[in-house]
Design an enzyme around this catalytic site. Sequence first.
Site, mmCIF file in Angstrom:
data_model
loop_
_atom_site.group_PDB
_atom_site.id
_atom_site.type_symbol
_atom_site.label_atom_id
_atom_site.label_comp_id
_atom_site.label_asym_id
_atom_site.label_seq_id
_atom_site.Cartn_x
_atom_site.Cartn_y
_atom_site.Cartn_z
ATOM 1 C CD GLU A 26 -53.522 -33.829 48.248
ATOM 2 O OE1 GLU A 26 -54.232 -33.759 46.944
ATOM 3 O OE2 GLU A 26 -53.049 -35.031 48.533
ATOM 4 C CG HIS A 80 -52.972 -32.771 43.123
ATOM 5 N ND1 HIS A 80 -52.831 -33.560 41.905
ATOM 6 C CD2 HIS A 80 -53.050 -33.868 44.160
ATOM 7 C CE1 HIS A 80 -52.634 -34.713 42.108
ATOM 8 N NE2 HIS A 80 -52.420 -34.792 43.369
ATOM 9 C CG HIS A 82 -49.140 -35.389 46.454
ATOM 10 N ND1 HIS A 82 -48.636 -36.555 45.647
ATOM 11 C CD2 HIS A 82 -50.401 -35.406 46.304
ATOM 12 C CE1 HIS A 82 -49.847 -37.065 45.175
ATOM 13 N NE2 HIS A 82 -50.755 -36.576 45.493
ATOM 14 C CG ASP A 93 -53.369 -38.138 42.704
ATOM 15 O OD1 ASP A 93 -54.586 -37.678 43.132
ATOM 16 O OD2 ASP A 93 -52.111 -38.143 43.034
#
Length: 134
Positions: A26, A80, A82, A93
């Site tokens: 990530e 971010h 995935h 999250d």
Amino acid sequence: MISQLIISNIILQEMVDHVTHHAPLEACGLLAGTGNRVEKVMGVRNQAQSPVRFVMDPYEQLKAFDWIESNGLDLLGIFHSHPAGPETVSATDVAEAAYEVVHVVLSQKGDLWKARGFWIERGRALEITLKIVE
């Protein structure tokens, strides 16, 4: 609450380049701008170095916050990746969201990255519009 985040194709490509460079881990970063228009992408090192979790390096995050403030911008979002899914925010999250900003999740399908935006507040995530412009 921001109901729509405006992101240029150039800014989106900067985010995609950052998360691609760090895949299969990530990757994360900050989005700065004014109003609801993103003007700057700042990649931040994922201290967790994990394919399923991110923790922003506190030194890099603070340095980015200082830059945002000194340049008269606002923190508009956190992004971010995935790399292995899901295409939405995870329970982690939502539970760990500490800022009232748009959370952009980039998920990968083959060689393509898809971006989705979410507003997280009081333990709930609401999808918001990411308006991609020239």
